[in-house]
Design a protein around this motif. Structure first.
Motif, PDB file in Angstrom:
ATOM      1  N   ALA A 168      58.634  -2.591  46.862  1.00  0.00           N
ATOM      2  CA  ALA A 168      59.809  -2.534  47.747  1.00  0.00           C
ATOM      3  C   ALA A 168      60.272  -3.918  48.168  1.00  0.00           C
ATOM      4  CB  ALA A 168      59.492  -1.691  48.985  1.00  0.00           C
ATOM      5  N   GLY A 169      59.395  -4.916  48.061  1.00  0.00           N
ATOM      6  CA  GLY A 169      59.789  -6.264  48.442  1.00  0.00           C
ATOM      7  C   GLY A 169      60.456  -6.995  47.288  1.00  0.00           C
ATOM      8  N   ALA A 170      60.768  -8.240  47.541  1.00  0.00           N
ATOM      9  CA  ALA A 170      61.434  -9.069  46.521  1.00  0.00           C
ATOM     10  C   ALA A 170      60.394  -9.716  45.609  1.00  0.00           C
ATOM     11  CB  ALA A 170      62.297 -10.126  47.199  1.00  0.00           C
ATOM     12  N   PHE A 171      59.532  -8.866  45.032  1.00  0.00           N
ATOM     13  CA  PHE A 171      58.458  -9.355  44.184  1.00  0.00           C
ATOM     14  C   PHE A 171      58.617  -8.795  42.776  1.00  0.00           C
ATOM     15  CE2 PHE A 171      56.301  -9.161  48.425  1.00  0.00           C
ATOM     16  CZ  PHE A 171      56.233 -10.531  48.630  1.00  0.00           C
ATOM     17  N   THR A 172      58.077  -9.537  41.795  1.00  0.00           N
ATOM     18  CA  THR A 172      58.076  -9.105  40.403  1.00  0.00           C
ATOM     19  C   THR A 172      56.659  -8.760  39.982  1.00  0.00           C
ATOM     20  OG1 THR A 172      59.951 -10.542  39.906  1.00  0.00           O
ATOM     21  CG2 THR A 172      58.644  -9.767  38.032  1.00  0.00           C
ATOM     22  N   SER A 173      56.475  -7.559  39.402  1.00  0.00           N
ATOM     23  CA  SER A 173      55.150  -7.114  38.923  1.00  0.00           C
ATOM     24  C   SER A 173      54.105  -7.270  40.023  1.00  0.00           C
ATOM     25  CB  SER A 173      54.739  -7.905  37.675  1.00  0.00           C
ATOM     26  OG  SER A 173      55.693  -7.774  36.664  1.00  0.00           O
ATOM     27  N   ALA A 174      54.349  -6.662  41.166  1.00  0.00           N
ATOM     28  CA  ALA A 174      53.521  -6.902  42.348  1.00  0.00           C
ATOM     29  C   ALA A 174      52.494  -5.800  42.571  1.00  0.00           C
ATOM     30  CB  ALA A 174      54.406  -7.045  43.581  1.00  0.00           C
ATOM     31  N   GLY A 175      51.420  -6.175  43.261  1.00  0.00           N
ATOM     32  CA  GLY A 175      50.401  -5.235  43.697  1.00  0.00           C
ATOM     33  C   GLY A 175      49.597  -5.860  44.807  1.00  0.00           C
ATOM     34  N   PHE A 176      49.085  -5.024  45.714  1.00  0.00           N
ATOM     35  CA  PHE A 176      48.250  -5.524  46.802  1.00  0.00           C
ATOM     36  C   PHE A 176      46.822  -5.727  46.296  1.00  0.00           C
ATOM     37  CE2 PHE A 176      51.596  -3.180  49.101  1.00  0.00           C
ATOM     38  CZ  PHE A 176      52.039  -4.185  49.944  1.00  0.00           C
ATOM     39  N   LEU A 177      46.219  -6.805  46.771  1.00  0.00           N
ATOM     40  CA  LEU A 177      44.884  -7.180  46.315  1.00  0.00           C
ATOM     41  C   LEU A 177      43.820  -6.315  46.983  1.00  0.00           C
ATOM     42  CD1 LEU A 177      43.813  -9.315  44.339  1.00  0.00           C
ATOM     43  CD2 LEU A 177      43.507 -10.854  46.284  1.00  0.00           C
ATOM     44  N   ARG A 178      42.871  -5.841  46.168  1.00  0.00           N
ATOM     45  CA  ARG A 178      41.784  -5.000  46.663  1.00  0.00           C
ATOM     46  C   ARG A 178      40.473  -5.791  46.659  1.00  0.00           C
ATOM     47  NH1 ARG A 178      40.771   0.815  45.300  1.00  0.00           N
ATOM     48  NH2 ARG A 178      42.212   0.578  43.551  1.00  0.00           N
ATOM     49  N   VAL A 195      49.437 -10.034  48.398  1.00  0.00           N
ATOM     50  CA  VAL A 195      50.195  -9.514  47.265  1.00  0.00           C
ATOM     51  C   VAL A 195      50.033 -10.459  46.077  1.00  0.00           C
ATOM     52  CG1 VAL A 195      52.486  -8.924  46.366  1.00  0.00           C
ATOM     53  CG2 VAL A 195      51.881  -8.373  48.726  1.00  0.00           C
ATOM     54  N   ILE A 196      49.680  -9.892  44.922  1.00  0.00           N
ATOM     55  CA  ILE A 196      49.702 -10.635  43.666  1.00  0.00           C
ATOM     56  C   ILE A 196      51.031 -10.320  42.986  1.00  0.00           C
ATOM     57  CG2 ILE A 196      48.649 -10.896  41.386  1.00  0.00           C
ATOM     58  CD1 ILE A 196      46.932 -12.081  43.523  1.00  0.00           C
ATOM     59  N   HIS A 197      51.752 -11.353  42.590  1.00  0.00           N
ATOM     60  CA  HIS A 197      53.055 -11.126  41.963  1.00  0.00           C
ATOM     61  C   HIS A 197      53.369 -12.283  41.029  1.00  0.00           C
ATOM     62  CE1 HIS A 197      55.154 -13.889  44.923  1.00  0.00           C
ATOM     63  NE2 HIS A 197      54.045 -13.617  45.580  1.00  0.00           N
ATOM     64  N   ARG A 198      54.538 -12.214  40.415  1.00  0.00           N
ATOM     65  CA  ARG A 198      54.966 -13.240  39.470  1.00  0.00           C
ATOM     66  C   ARG A 198      56.345 -13.772  39.852  1.00  0.00           C
ATOM     67  NH1 ARG A 198      51.810 -13.378  34.871  1.00  0.00           N
ATOM     68  NH2 ARG A 198      50.396 -11.602  34.600  1.00  0.00           N
ATOM     69  N   PRO A 199      56.615 -15.038  39.589  1.00  0.00           N
ATOM     70  CA  PRO A 199      57.950 -15.571  39.905  1.00  0.00           C
ATOM     71  C   PRO A 199      58.977 -15.006  38.939  1.00  0.00           C
ATOM     72  CG  PRO A 199      56.623 -17.219  38.761  1.00  0.00           C
ATOM     73  CD  PRO A 199      55.715 -16.075  39.052  1.00  0.00           C
ATOM     74  N   PRO A 200      60.136 -14.630  39.424  1.00  0.00           N
ATOM     75  CA  PRO A 200      61.158 -14.051  38.531  1.00  0.00           C
ATOM     76  C   PRO A 200      61.561 -14.983  37.401  1.00  0.00           C
ATOM     77  CG  PRO A 200      61.736 -13.725  40.847  1.00  0.00           C
ATOM     78  CD  PRO A 200      60.582 -14.670  40.826  1.00  0.00           C
ATOM     79  N   GLU A 201      61.531 -16.292  37.653  1.00  0.00           N
ATOM     80  CA  GLU A 201      61.971 -17.237  36.626  1.00  0.00           C
ATOM     81  C   GLU A 201      60.910 -17.492  35.559  1.00  0.00           C
ATOM     82  OE1 GLU A 201      59.933 -19.627  39.813  1.00  0.00           O
ATOM     83  OE2 GLU A 201      61.329 -17.924  39.711  1.00  0.00           O
ATOM     84  N   SER A 205      53.787 -16.586  32.539  1.00  0.00           N
ATOM     85  CA  SER A 205      52.713 -17.583  32.507  1.00  0.00           C
ATOM     86  C   SER A 205      52.120 -17.917  33.867  1.00  0.00           C
ATOM     87  CB  SER A 205      53.225 -18.877  31.870  1.00  0.00           C
ATOM     88  OG  SER A 205      54.277 -19.420  32.642  1.00  0.00           O
ATOM     89  N   THR A 206      52.648 -17.387  34.941  1.00  0.00           N
ATOM     90  CA  THR A 206      52.173 -17.788  36.264  1.00  0.00           C
ATOM     91  C   THR A 206      51.936 -16.576  37.143  1.00  0.00           C
ATOM     92  OG1 THR A 206      53.400 -19.868  36.143  1.00  0.00           O
ATOM     93  CG2 THR A 206      52.699 -19.156  38.325  1.00  0.00           C
ATOM     94  N   LEU A 207      50.818 -16.610  37.878  1.00  0.00           N
ATOM     95  CA  LEU A 207      50.545 -15.615  38.911  1.00  0.00           C
ATOM     96  C   LEU A 207      50.677 -16.268  40.277  1.00  0.00           C
ATOM     97  CD1 LEU A 207      47.392 -13.659  37.648  1.00  0.00           C
ATOM     98  CD2 LEU A 207      49.682 -12.747  37.949  1.00  0.00           C
ATOM     99  N   LEU A 208      51.133 -15.504  41.245  1.00  0.00           N
ATOM    100  CA  LEU A 208      51.236 -15.964  42.625  1.00  0.00           C
ATOM    101  C   LEU A 208      50.465 -15.011  43.522  1.00  0.00           C
ATOM    102  CD1 LEU A 208      55.101 -16.628  42.767  1.00  0.00           C
ATOM    103  CD2 LEU A 208      53.313 -18.295  42.258  1.00  0.00           C
ATOM    104  N   VAL A 209      49.905 -15.542  44.598  1.00  0.00           N
ATOM    105  CA  VAL A 209      49.313 -14.717  45.640  1.00  0.00           C
ATOM    106  C   VAL A 209      49.987 -15.097  46.948  1.00  0.00           C
ATOM    107  CG1 VAL A 209      47.374 -16.334  45.903  1.00  0.00           C
ATOM    108  CG2 VAL A 209      47.213 -14.027  46.856  1.00  0.00           C
ATOM    109  N   SER A 210      50.452 -14.087  47.686  1.00  0.00           N
ATOM    110  CA  SER A 210      51.161 -14.328  48.942  1.00  0.00           C
ATOM    111  C   SER A 210      50.541 -13.493  50.053  1.00  0.00           C
ATOM    112  CB  SER A 210      52.647 -13.973  48.812  1.00  0.00           C
ATOM    113  OG  SER A 210      53.304 -14.819  47.916  1.00  0.00           O
ATOM    114  N   ARG A 211      50.488 -14.091  51.234  1.00  0.00           N
ATOM    115  CA  ARG A 211      50.117 -13.338  52.429  1.00  0.00           C
ATOM    116  C   ARG A 211      51.403 -12.788  53.047  1.00  0.00           C
ATOM    117  NH1 ARG A 211      46.125 -14.793  57.477  1.00  0.00           N
ATOM    118  NH2 ARG A 211      47.012 -13.312  58.959  1.00  0.00           N
ATOM    119  N   VAL A 212      51.447 -11.469  53.269  1.00  0.00           N
ATOM    120  CA  VAL A 212      52.649 -10.839  53.810  1.00  0.00           C
ATOM    121  C   VAL A 212      52.276  -9.984  55.009  1.00  0.00           C
ATOM    122  CG1 VAL A 212      53.824 -10.806  51.574  1.00  0.00           C
ATOM    123  CG2 VAL A 212      52.463  -8.826  52.287  1.00  0.00           C
ATOM    124  N   GLU A 213      53.258  -9.775  55.875  1.00  0.00           N
ATOM    125  CA  GLU A 213      53.103  -8.857  56.998  1.00  0.00           C
ATOM    126  C   GLU A 213      53.973  -7.631  56.739  1.00  0.00           C
ATOM    127  OE1 GLU A 213      53.702 -11.159  60.553  1.00  0.00           O
ATOM    128  OE2 GLU A 213      51.825 -12.266  60.273  1.00  0.00           O
TER     129      GLU A 213
END
Length: 268
Positions: A168-178, A195-201, A205-213
């Protein structure tokens, strides 16, 4: 008239000297090749096949089973190893060759317990500092079956009384980390998730991890460069330790939960 001296011939080598020289010239490269192959079985970076976290009396550990290929291209040899890493500092504690692929069972009686991954075989107890076999371990573990593998990512999480969907957020290929040890999504103080996700651009080749509320807006974002997938994660002393499969090498990275800064990186 003085006679010219005849040229002095070099002394003839004994036959055994010549044979020794030939043997050394032939055998030395072979011996060096064998030595390098033996060393490679313990020192070369391998491909992580499976990974677990274990909380031991000596501290939290990452346990990995990896494979490394030695020998020649015509006659490759696949070697299985167990790798033990300090989950607080990211330092490798031990690496040990095993004849067959092993799966981690449990920590009990001051030992790490393993069982063969395929078929039947003996359950093994290994030292939590050296991974060496403990033939006189006091008892077998109460659990003799490996814990079922869990997906490191989940699509939804309950946060602050709200059920959030990562897509539902502005993330690409996202999932919450378990968390692999607890089996539950990682929730921080009841108000934040990872949240583990990928940059749209650059979604390949890149994974991102973000802390979200609860608003799904990143508090911080950390990059996991050149990584293909997350294998497992566990919270250790205010950091999330994430094990990933990389484009070139597999690694574990500890990311501070407050700031998103990298504490350490371990290359398997």
């Amino acid at each position: 008239m003085p006679m010219a001296h005849e040229p002095r011939l070099p002394p003839r080598r004994r036959r055994w000297v010549n044979l020794t020289i030939i043997a050394v010239v032939v055998a030395l490269p072979i011996a060096m090749f064998v030595l390098l192959q033996v060393m490679a079985a313990y020192t070369r970076s391998g491909t992580i096949d499976e990974v677990w976290f274990a909380d031991t009396d000596r501290g939290p550990r990452i346990i990995g089973r990896d494979q490394v290929v030695t020998g020649t291209e015509a006659r490759p040899t696949v070697r299985n190893r167990l790798v033990l890493v300090d989950a607080r500092r990211g330092e490798r504690i031990a690496r040990e060759h095993v004849p067959v692929p092993m799966r981690f069972l449990d920590v009990q009686g001051g030992a790490l317990w393993f069982a063969p991954r395929h078929g039947t075989g003996n359950i093994e107890a290994r030292d939590p500092d050296t991974l060496r076999l403990l033939p006189n371990a006091s008892r077998e573990p109460s659990r003799v079956e490996p814990s079922p593998a869990v997906d490191p990512l989940v699509p939804v999480v309950d946060l602050g009384g709200r059920r959030l969907d990562a897509s539902a957020g502005a993330f690409t290929s996202a999932g919450f980390l378990r968390d692999q040890v607890t089996g539950a999504p990682i929730v921080l103080d009841g108000k934040a998730a990872l949240v583990i996700h990928r940059p749209p651009e650059d979604p390949q080749s890149t994974l991102l991890v973000s802390r979200v509320e609860s608003d799904l807006k990143p508090v911080w974002t950390a990059r996991l460069e050149r990584q293909r997938a997350v294998r497992a994660a566990h919270v250790v002393d205010g950091a999330v330790v994430i094990v990933t499969s990389g484009a070139a090498r597999d690694f574990a990275i500890a990311v501070d939960l407050s700031s998103g800064r990298t504490r350490w990186v371990h290359y398997f």
